[in-house]
Design a protein around this motif. Structure first.
Motif, mmCIF file in Angstrom:
data_model
loop_
_atom_site.group_PDB
_atom_site.id
_atom_site.type_symbol
_atom_site.label_atom_id
_atom_site.label_comp_id
_atom_site.label_asym_id
_atom_site.label_seq_id
_atom_site.Cartn_x
_atom_site.Cartn_y
_atom_site.Cartn_z
ATOM 1 N N LEU A 174 0.818 -1.212 0.000
ATOM 2 C CA LEU A 174 0.000 0.000 0.000
ATOM 3 C C LEU A 174 0.853 1.264 0.000
ATOM 4 C CD1 LEU A 174 -2.814 -1.064 2.488
ATOM 5 C CD2 LEU A 174 -2.947 -0.885 -0.007
ATOM 6 N N VAL A 175 1.924 1.276 0.789
ATOM 7 C CA VAL A 175 2.793 2.449 0.839
ATOM 8 C C VAL A 175 3.558 2.613 -0.473
ATOM 9 C CG1 VAL A 175 4.815 3.418 1.996
ATOM 10 C CG2 VAL A 175 2.961 2.490 3.344
ATOM 11 N N SER A 176 3.920 1.515 -1.104
ATOM 12 C CA SER A 176 4.654 1.616 -2.376
ATOM 13 C C SER A 176 3.806 2.290 -3.451
ATOM 14 C CB SER A 176 5.122 0.245 -2.846
ATOM 15 O OG SER A 176 4.032 -0.553 -3.258
ATOM 16 N N LEU A 177 2.504 2.135 -3.386
ATOM 17 C CA LEU A 177 1.634 2.823 -4.343
ATOM 18 C C LEU A 177 1.721 4.340 -4.161
ATOM 19 C CD1 LEU A 177 -1.479 0.463 -4.216
ATOM 20 C CD2 LEU A 177 0.381 0.501 -5.893
ATOM 21 N N GLY A 178 1.862 4.788 -2.908
ATOM 22 C CA GLY A 178 2.059 6.214 -2.653
ATOM 23 C C GLY A 178 3.424 6.702 -3.113
ATOM 24 N N LEU A 179 4.413 5.825 -3.066
ATOM 25 C CA LEU A 179 5.747 6.214 -3.534
ATOM 26 C C LEU A 179 5.771 6.445 -5.035
ATOM 27 C CD1 LEU A 179 8.054 3.913 -1.406
ATOM 28 C CD2 LEU A 179 7.982 6.398 -1.394
ATOM 29 N N PHE A 180 4.975 5.707 -5.775
ATOM 30 C CA PHE A 180 4.934 5.900 -7.219
ATOM 31 C C PHE A 180 4.301 7.230 -7.597
ATOM 32 C CE2 PHE A 180 4.999 1.099 -7.306
ATOM 33 C CZ PHE A 180 6.348 1.051 -7.619
ATOM 34 N N GLN A 181 3.590 7.852 -6.648
ATOM 35 C CA GLN A 181 3.029 9.176 -6.869
ATOM 36 C C GLN A 181 3.884 10.261 -6.221
ATOM 37 O OE1 GLN A 181 -0.934 8.897 -5.358
ATOM 38 N NE2 GLN A 181 -1.562 7.425 -6.923
ATOM 39 N N ALA A 182 5.078 9.871 -5.715
ATOM 40 C CA ALA A 182 6.054 10.789 -5.107
ATOM 41 C C ALA A 182 5.472 11.561 -3.922
ATOM 42 C CB ALA A 182 6.634 11.743 -6.139
ATOM 43 N N GLN A 183 4.748 10.873 -3.076
ATOM 44 C CA GLN A 183 4.167 11.488 -1.886
ATOM 45 C C GLN A 183 5.186 11.451 -0.743
ATOM 46 O OE1 GLN A 183 1.051 12.874 -1.774
ATOM 47 N NE2 GLN A 183 0.968 12.442 -3.957
ATOM 48 N N LEU A 184 5.300 12.559 -0.013
ATOM 49 C CA LEU A 184 6.251 12.638 1.086
ATOM 50 C C LEU A 184 5.873 11.682 2.212
ATOM 51 C CD1 LEU A 184 8.736 13.943 2.341
ATOM 52 C CD2 LEU A 184 7.232 15.712 3.267
ATOM 53 N N TRP A 185 4.573 11.565 2.527
ATOM 54 C CA TRP A 185 4.150 10.665 3.584
ATOM 55 C C TRP A 185 4.537 9.222 3.258
ATOM 56 C CZ3 TRP A 185 1.118 6.557 2.427
ATOM 57 C CH2 TRP A 185 0.374 6.607 1.244
ATOM 58 N N ALA A 186 4.503 8.870 1.969
ATOM 59 C CA ALA A 186 4.856 7.514 1.569
ATOM 60 C C ALA A 186 6.345 7.268 1.737
ATOM 61 C CB ALA A 186 4.426 7.263 0.123
ATOM 62 N N ARG A 187 7.158 8.293 1.503
ATOM 63 C CA ARG A 187 8.610 8.154 1.700
ATOM 64 C C ARG A 187 8.915 7.900 3.172
ATOM 65 N NH1 ARG A 187 13.231 10.207 -1.232
ATOM 66 N NH2 ARG A 187 11.798 11.143 -2.716
ATOM 67 N N VAL A 188 8.293 8.669 4.062
ATOM 68 C CA VAL A 188 8.504 8.506 5.503
ATOM 69 C C VAL A 188 7.973 7.143 5.964
ATOM 70 C CG1 VAL A 188 7.892 9.417 7.782
ATOM 71 C CG2 VAL A 188 8.476 10.980 5.919
ATOM 72 N N ALA A 189 6.775 6.793 5.521
ATOM 73 C CA ALA A 189 6.199 5.505 5.900
ATOM 74 C C ALA A 189 7.007 4.349 5.318
ATOM 75 C CB ALA A 189 4.744 5.425 5.434
ATOM 76 N N GLY A 190 7.554 4.534 4.123
ATOM 77 C CA GLY A 190 8.370 3.490 3.507
ATOM 78 C C GLY A 190 9.629 3.200 4.296
ATOM 79 N N VAL A 191 10.257 4.256 4.814
ATOM 80 C CA VAL A 191 11.444 4.061 5.655
ATOM 81 C C VAL A 191 11.059 3.326 6.936
ATOM 82 C CG1 VAL A 191 13.212 5.258 7.002
ATOM 83 C CG2 VAL A 191 12.694 6.018 4.686
ATOM 84 N N ALA A 192 9.937 3.720 7.534
ATOM 85 C CA ALA A 192 9.481 3.060 8.763
ATOM 86 C C ALA A 192 9.138 1.594 8.508
ATOM 87 C CB ALA A 192 8.274 3.804 9.338
ATOM 88 N N ILE A 193 8.406 1.323 7.441
ATOM 89 C CA ILE A 193 8.028 -0.070 7.122
ATOM 90 C C ILE A 193 9.273 -0.879 6.770
ATOM 91 C CG2 ILE A 193 6.721 -1.485 5.507
ATOM 92 C CD1 ILE A 193 4.522 0.069 6.434
ATOM 93 N N GLY A 194 10.207 -0.264 6.042
ATOM 94 C CA GLY A 194 11.452 -0.957 5.729
ATOM 95 C C GLY A 194 12.213 -1.346 6.987
ATOM 96 N N GLY A 195 12.230 -0.450 7.958
ATOM 97 C CA GLY A 195 12.867 -0.770 9.240
ATOM 98 C C GLY A 195 12.159 -1.894 9.964
ATOM 99 N N LEU A 196 10.831 -1.866 9.942
ATOM 100 C CA LEU A 196 10.072 -2.951 10.578
ATOM 101 C C LEU A 196 10.282 -4.280 9.866
ATOM 102 C CD1 LEU A 196 6.717 -1.112 11.412
ATOM 103 C CD2 LEU A 196 8.509 -1.835 13.004
ATOM 104 N N ILE A 197 10.391 -4.243 8.544
ATOM 105 C CA ILE A 197 10.659 -5.470 7.789
ATOM 106 C C ILE A 197 12.033 -6.017 8.167
ATOM 107 C CG2 ILE A 197 11.137 -6.365 5.471
ATOM 108 C CD1 ILE A 197 8.879 -4.537 4.454
ATOM 109 N N MET A 198 13.018 -5.128 8.311
ATOM 110 C CA MET A 198 14.352 -5.570 8.731
ATOM 111 C C MET A 198 14.307 -6.215 10.108
ATOM 112 S SD MET A 198 16.905 -2.543 7.545
ATOM 113 C CE MET A 198 18.460 -3.414 7.564
ATOM 114 N N ILE A 199 13.621 -5.586 11.037
ATOM 115 C CA ILE A 199 13.535 -6.117 12.398
ATOM 116 C C ILE A 199 12.802 -7.456 12.410
ATOM 117 C CG2 ILE A 199 12.509 -5.716 14.675
ATOM 118 C CD1 ILE A 199 13.069 -2.699 14.177
ATOM 119 N N ALA A 200 11.691 -7.546 11.694
ATOM 120 C CA ALA A 200 10.930 -8.804 11.656
ATOM 121 C C ALA A 200 11.754 -9.931 11.042
ATOM 122 C CB ALA A 200 9.632 -8.609 10.876
ATOM 123 N N ASN A 201 12.516 -9.624 9.997
ATOM 124 C CA ASN A 201 13.351 -10.658 9.384
ATOM 125 C C ASN A 201 14.513 -11.047 10.288
ATOM 126 O OD1 ASN A 201 12.482 -11.533 6.631
ATOM 127 N ND2 ASN A 201 12.264 -9.327 6.452
#
Length: 118
Positions: free
Chosen positions: A58-85
């Protein structure tokens, strides 16, 4: 770089969804260890990876529209994915290391801001 980060987040999300479904279904590709600090049931890890995967898509769809909130959320989700893995490393070791690396590149791409990207 935002498009690269969006594609990597989309890829991580889809792979997280597939991994989550496999874990929920108790697939035989997972290893079980006895003495691990972050011991959860495999089904619990499946739901965690599935939820993170859906959020990442869902956040990646916002990144394709170059939304700032999606960039911030993408970094947060990426960090959570790293921690979960990292925490589920004993259940699927090689793939967890690959996903940690993929998430690192994704976070780097989303944090790299050029004036023309804004």
């Amino acid at each position: 770089m935002t498009v690269f980060g969006g594609v990597m987040l989309l890829l991580a999300g889809i792979l997280g969804i597939v991994r989550g479904i496999s874990a929920i279904a108790q697939d035989d590709i997972f290893v079980t260890t006895q003495n691990y600090v972050f011991k959860f049931d495999l089904t619990s890890w499946g739901w965690i990876h599935l939820a993170l995967g859906v959020l990442a898509v869902l956040v990646s769809l916002g990144l394709f529209q170059a939304q700032l909130w999606a960039r911030v959320a993408g970094v947060a989700i990426g960090g959570l994915i790293m921690i979960a893995n990292f925490m589920s490393l004993p259940y699927y070791p090689v793939w967890s290391v690959v996903m940690i690396g993929l998430s690192g590149f994704m976070i780097w791409a989303l944090c790299l801001v050029r004036p023309r990207d804004i």
